[in-house]
Design a protein around this motif. Sequence first.
Motif, PDB file in Angstrom:
ATOM      1  N   ASP A   1      -0.197   1.977   7.595  1.00 27.70           N
ATOM      2  CA  ASP A   1      -0.066   0.622   7.049  1.00 27.70           C
ATOM      3  C   ASP A   1      -0.801  -0.354   7.972  1.00 27.70           C
TER       4      ASP A   1
ATOM      5  N   SER B   1       9.908   0.247  12.025  1.00 30.31           N
ATOM      6  CA  SER B   1       8.914   0.101  10.961  1.00 30.31           C
ATOM      7  C   SER B   1       7.944   1.290  10.956  1.00 30.31           C
TER       8      SER B   1
ATOM      9  N   ASN C   1       8.046   2.946   7.529  1.00 29.96           N
ATOM     10  CA  ASN C   1       7.034   2.398   6.617  1.00 29.96           C
ATOM     11  C   ASN C   1       5.573   2.625   6.970  1.00 29.96           C
TER      12      ASN C   1
END
Length: 448
Positions: free
Chosen positions: A356, A419, A423
């Motif tokens: 990401d 995170s 993610n």
Amino acid sequence: MDHQMNQNFSAYQIIAKKRDGLKLSPDEIKFMINGMIGGKVADYQISALLMAIYLNGFDRAETAALTDAMLYSGKTLTFEDISVVDKHSTGGVGDKTSFILAPLAHACGVKVPMIAGRGLGHTGGTVDKIESITGFKTSLPLEEFQKLVLKQGIVLIGQTPEIAPADKKIYALRDVTATIESIPLITASIMSKKLAEGARGIVMDIKVGQGAFMKKTTRAKELALSLSDTAKRFGRSMMTVLSDMNQPLGNAIGNSLEIIECIETLKGKGPKDLTDLSVNLAGGMVYLAGKAKSHAAGIAMAQAALDSGAGLTEFRNMVERQGGDVSQVDDVSRLPKTEMQTVFASPKKGFIKSIDCLNFGMHSVALGGGRRKAEDKVDFAVGMILHKKVGDEVKKGEALVTIHHHAHQKEIVNEIMASMTKNDFTWSAEKVRRPKLILDTIVTKVKK
Ligand code: URA
């Protein structure tokens, strides 16, 4: 109802014309922009016009007229020398190519005027990064800048309010009226600044993907064509390169860490993606400057400047001339660094499928490496080193990221690690193909 009349124009009628999908003349566009600068056209009228442009578009001639009006809202520089070539990136995470390509291009005879920005949002800023080097001065009067570009070959300064002030005003209005994502408005914004800086050729790195401003290749290509057309109308050569921003570029994210990575790259020890893109863009500058017969020949010259160490020498010379501490270039351990580092170990084994990119940019901001507000101070030392990229194989427990932070930042580090676990990465049991770095190249060379 407001009907400001001047040269038979009224802001009201011009807004209504664009609202109804009609084409505006260059004089009407100039009337609105000059009126905004002179305080005769209100911000709410410009905002309404921006929304009408967003919805109904501007053709290429209107886009050029808007660029022209914005360009001449401030000071402009002119270089007669065709070897003056600039580069611009639409911004990404870990995007640090300027520090590599400018010295490489200069080693091949290109003069590089760099007026660069500070970081805002999830993307870092060139000026913040170079200021990691103690003493490096990034402000100079424009006239001095122009003289030094011709004399010294590379000069790097920060943006000045004298260049295209209309853009600053319009950008602030676009930001709060949901009109940022318009190709003609983006084109005029970028080109008014670039043309005002006077370079004869411009290499444009348009970032595409999850961590970029342009998420889709089709939109990025549209922007590339719009920028190239505008450059041509103003007699400037342009090469636009569409490059992947679905993962950070290189491995380092953070000001000082990125400067270290650039110095390593100039020594021939940099990550492949960063090296390849920098050499490609430098090659484009060499070609536009008329120092090579083709882009491919320019790339070969830039590669030779990297291999011989000439690029590193040019970088060191630039730092010295601009007051920076060259001992930090010679020994990168003297650059700002944090007292603590925390490793994020891979919770799974497999091949890295995705990263990401946007979140990595946001983590850097959370650590203090970027800005939330324009007046924030950046921390040069903090950041992250990404040890694996998309397509790399990783073992469970192997280091995936090293976070460079201060002792008081444990809570932020914990949030970043959470995170990263939940993610920021996906893994695949199957081999993953490495993403293509350069997606497209468009060259528009004008006759000198
Ligand atoms: N960069 C700019 O300078 N302006 C825009 O509108 C978008 C990106």
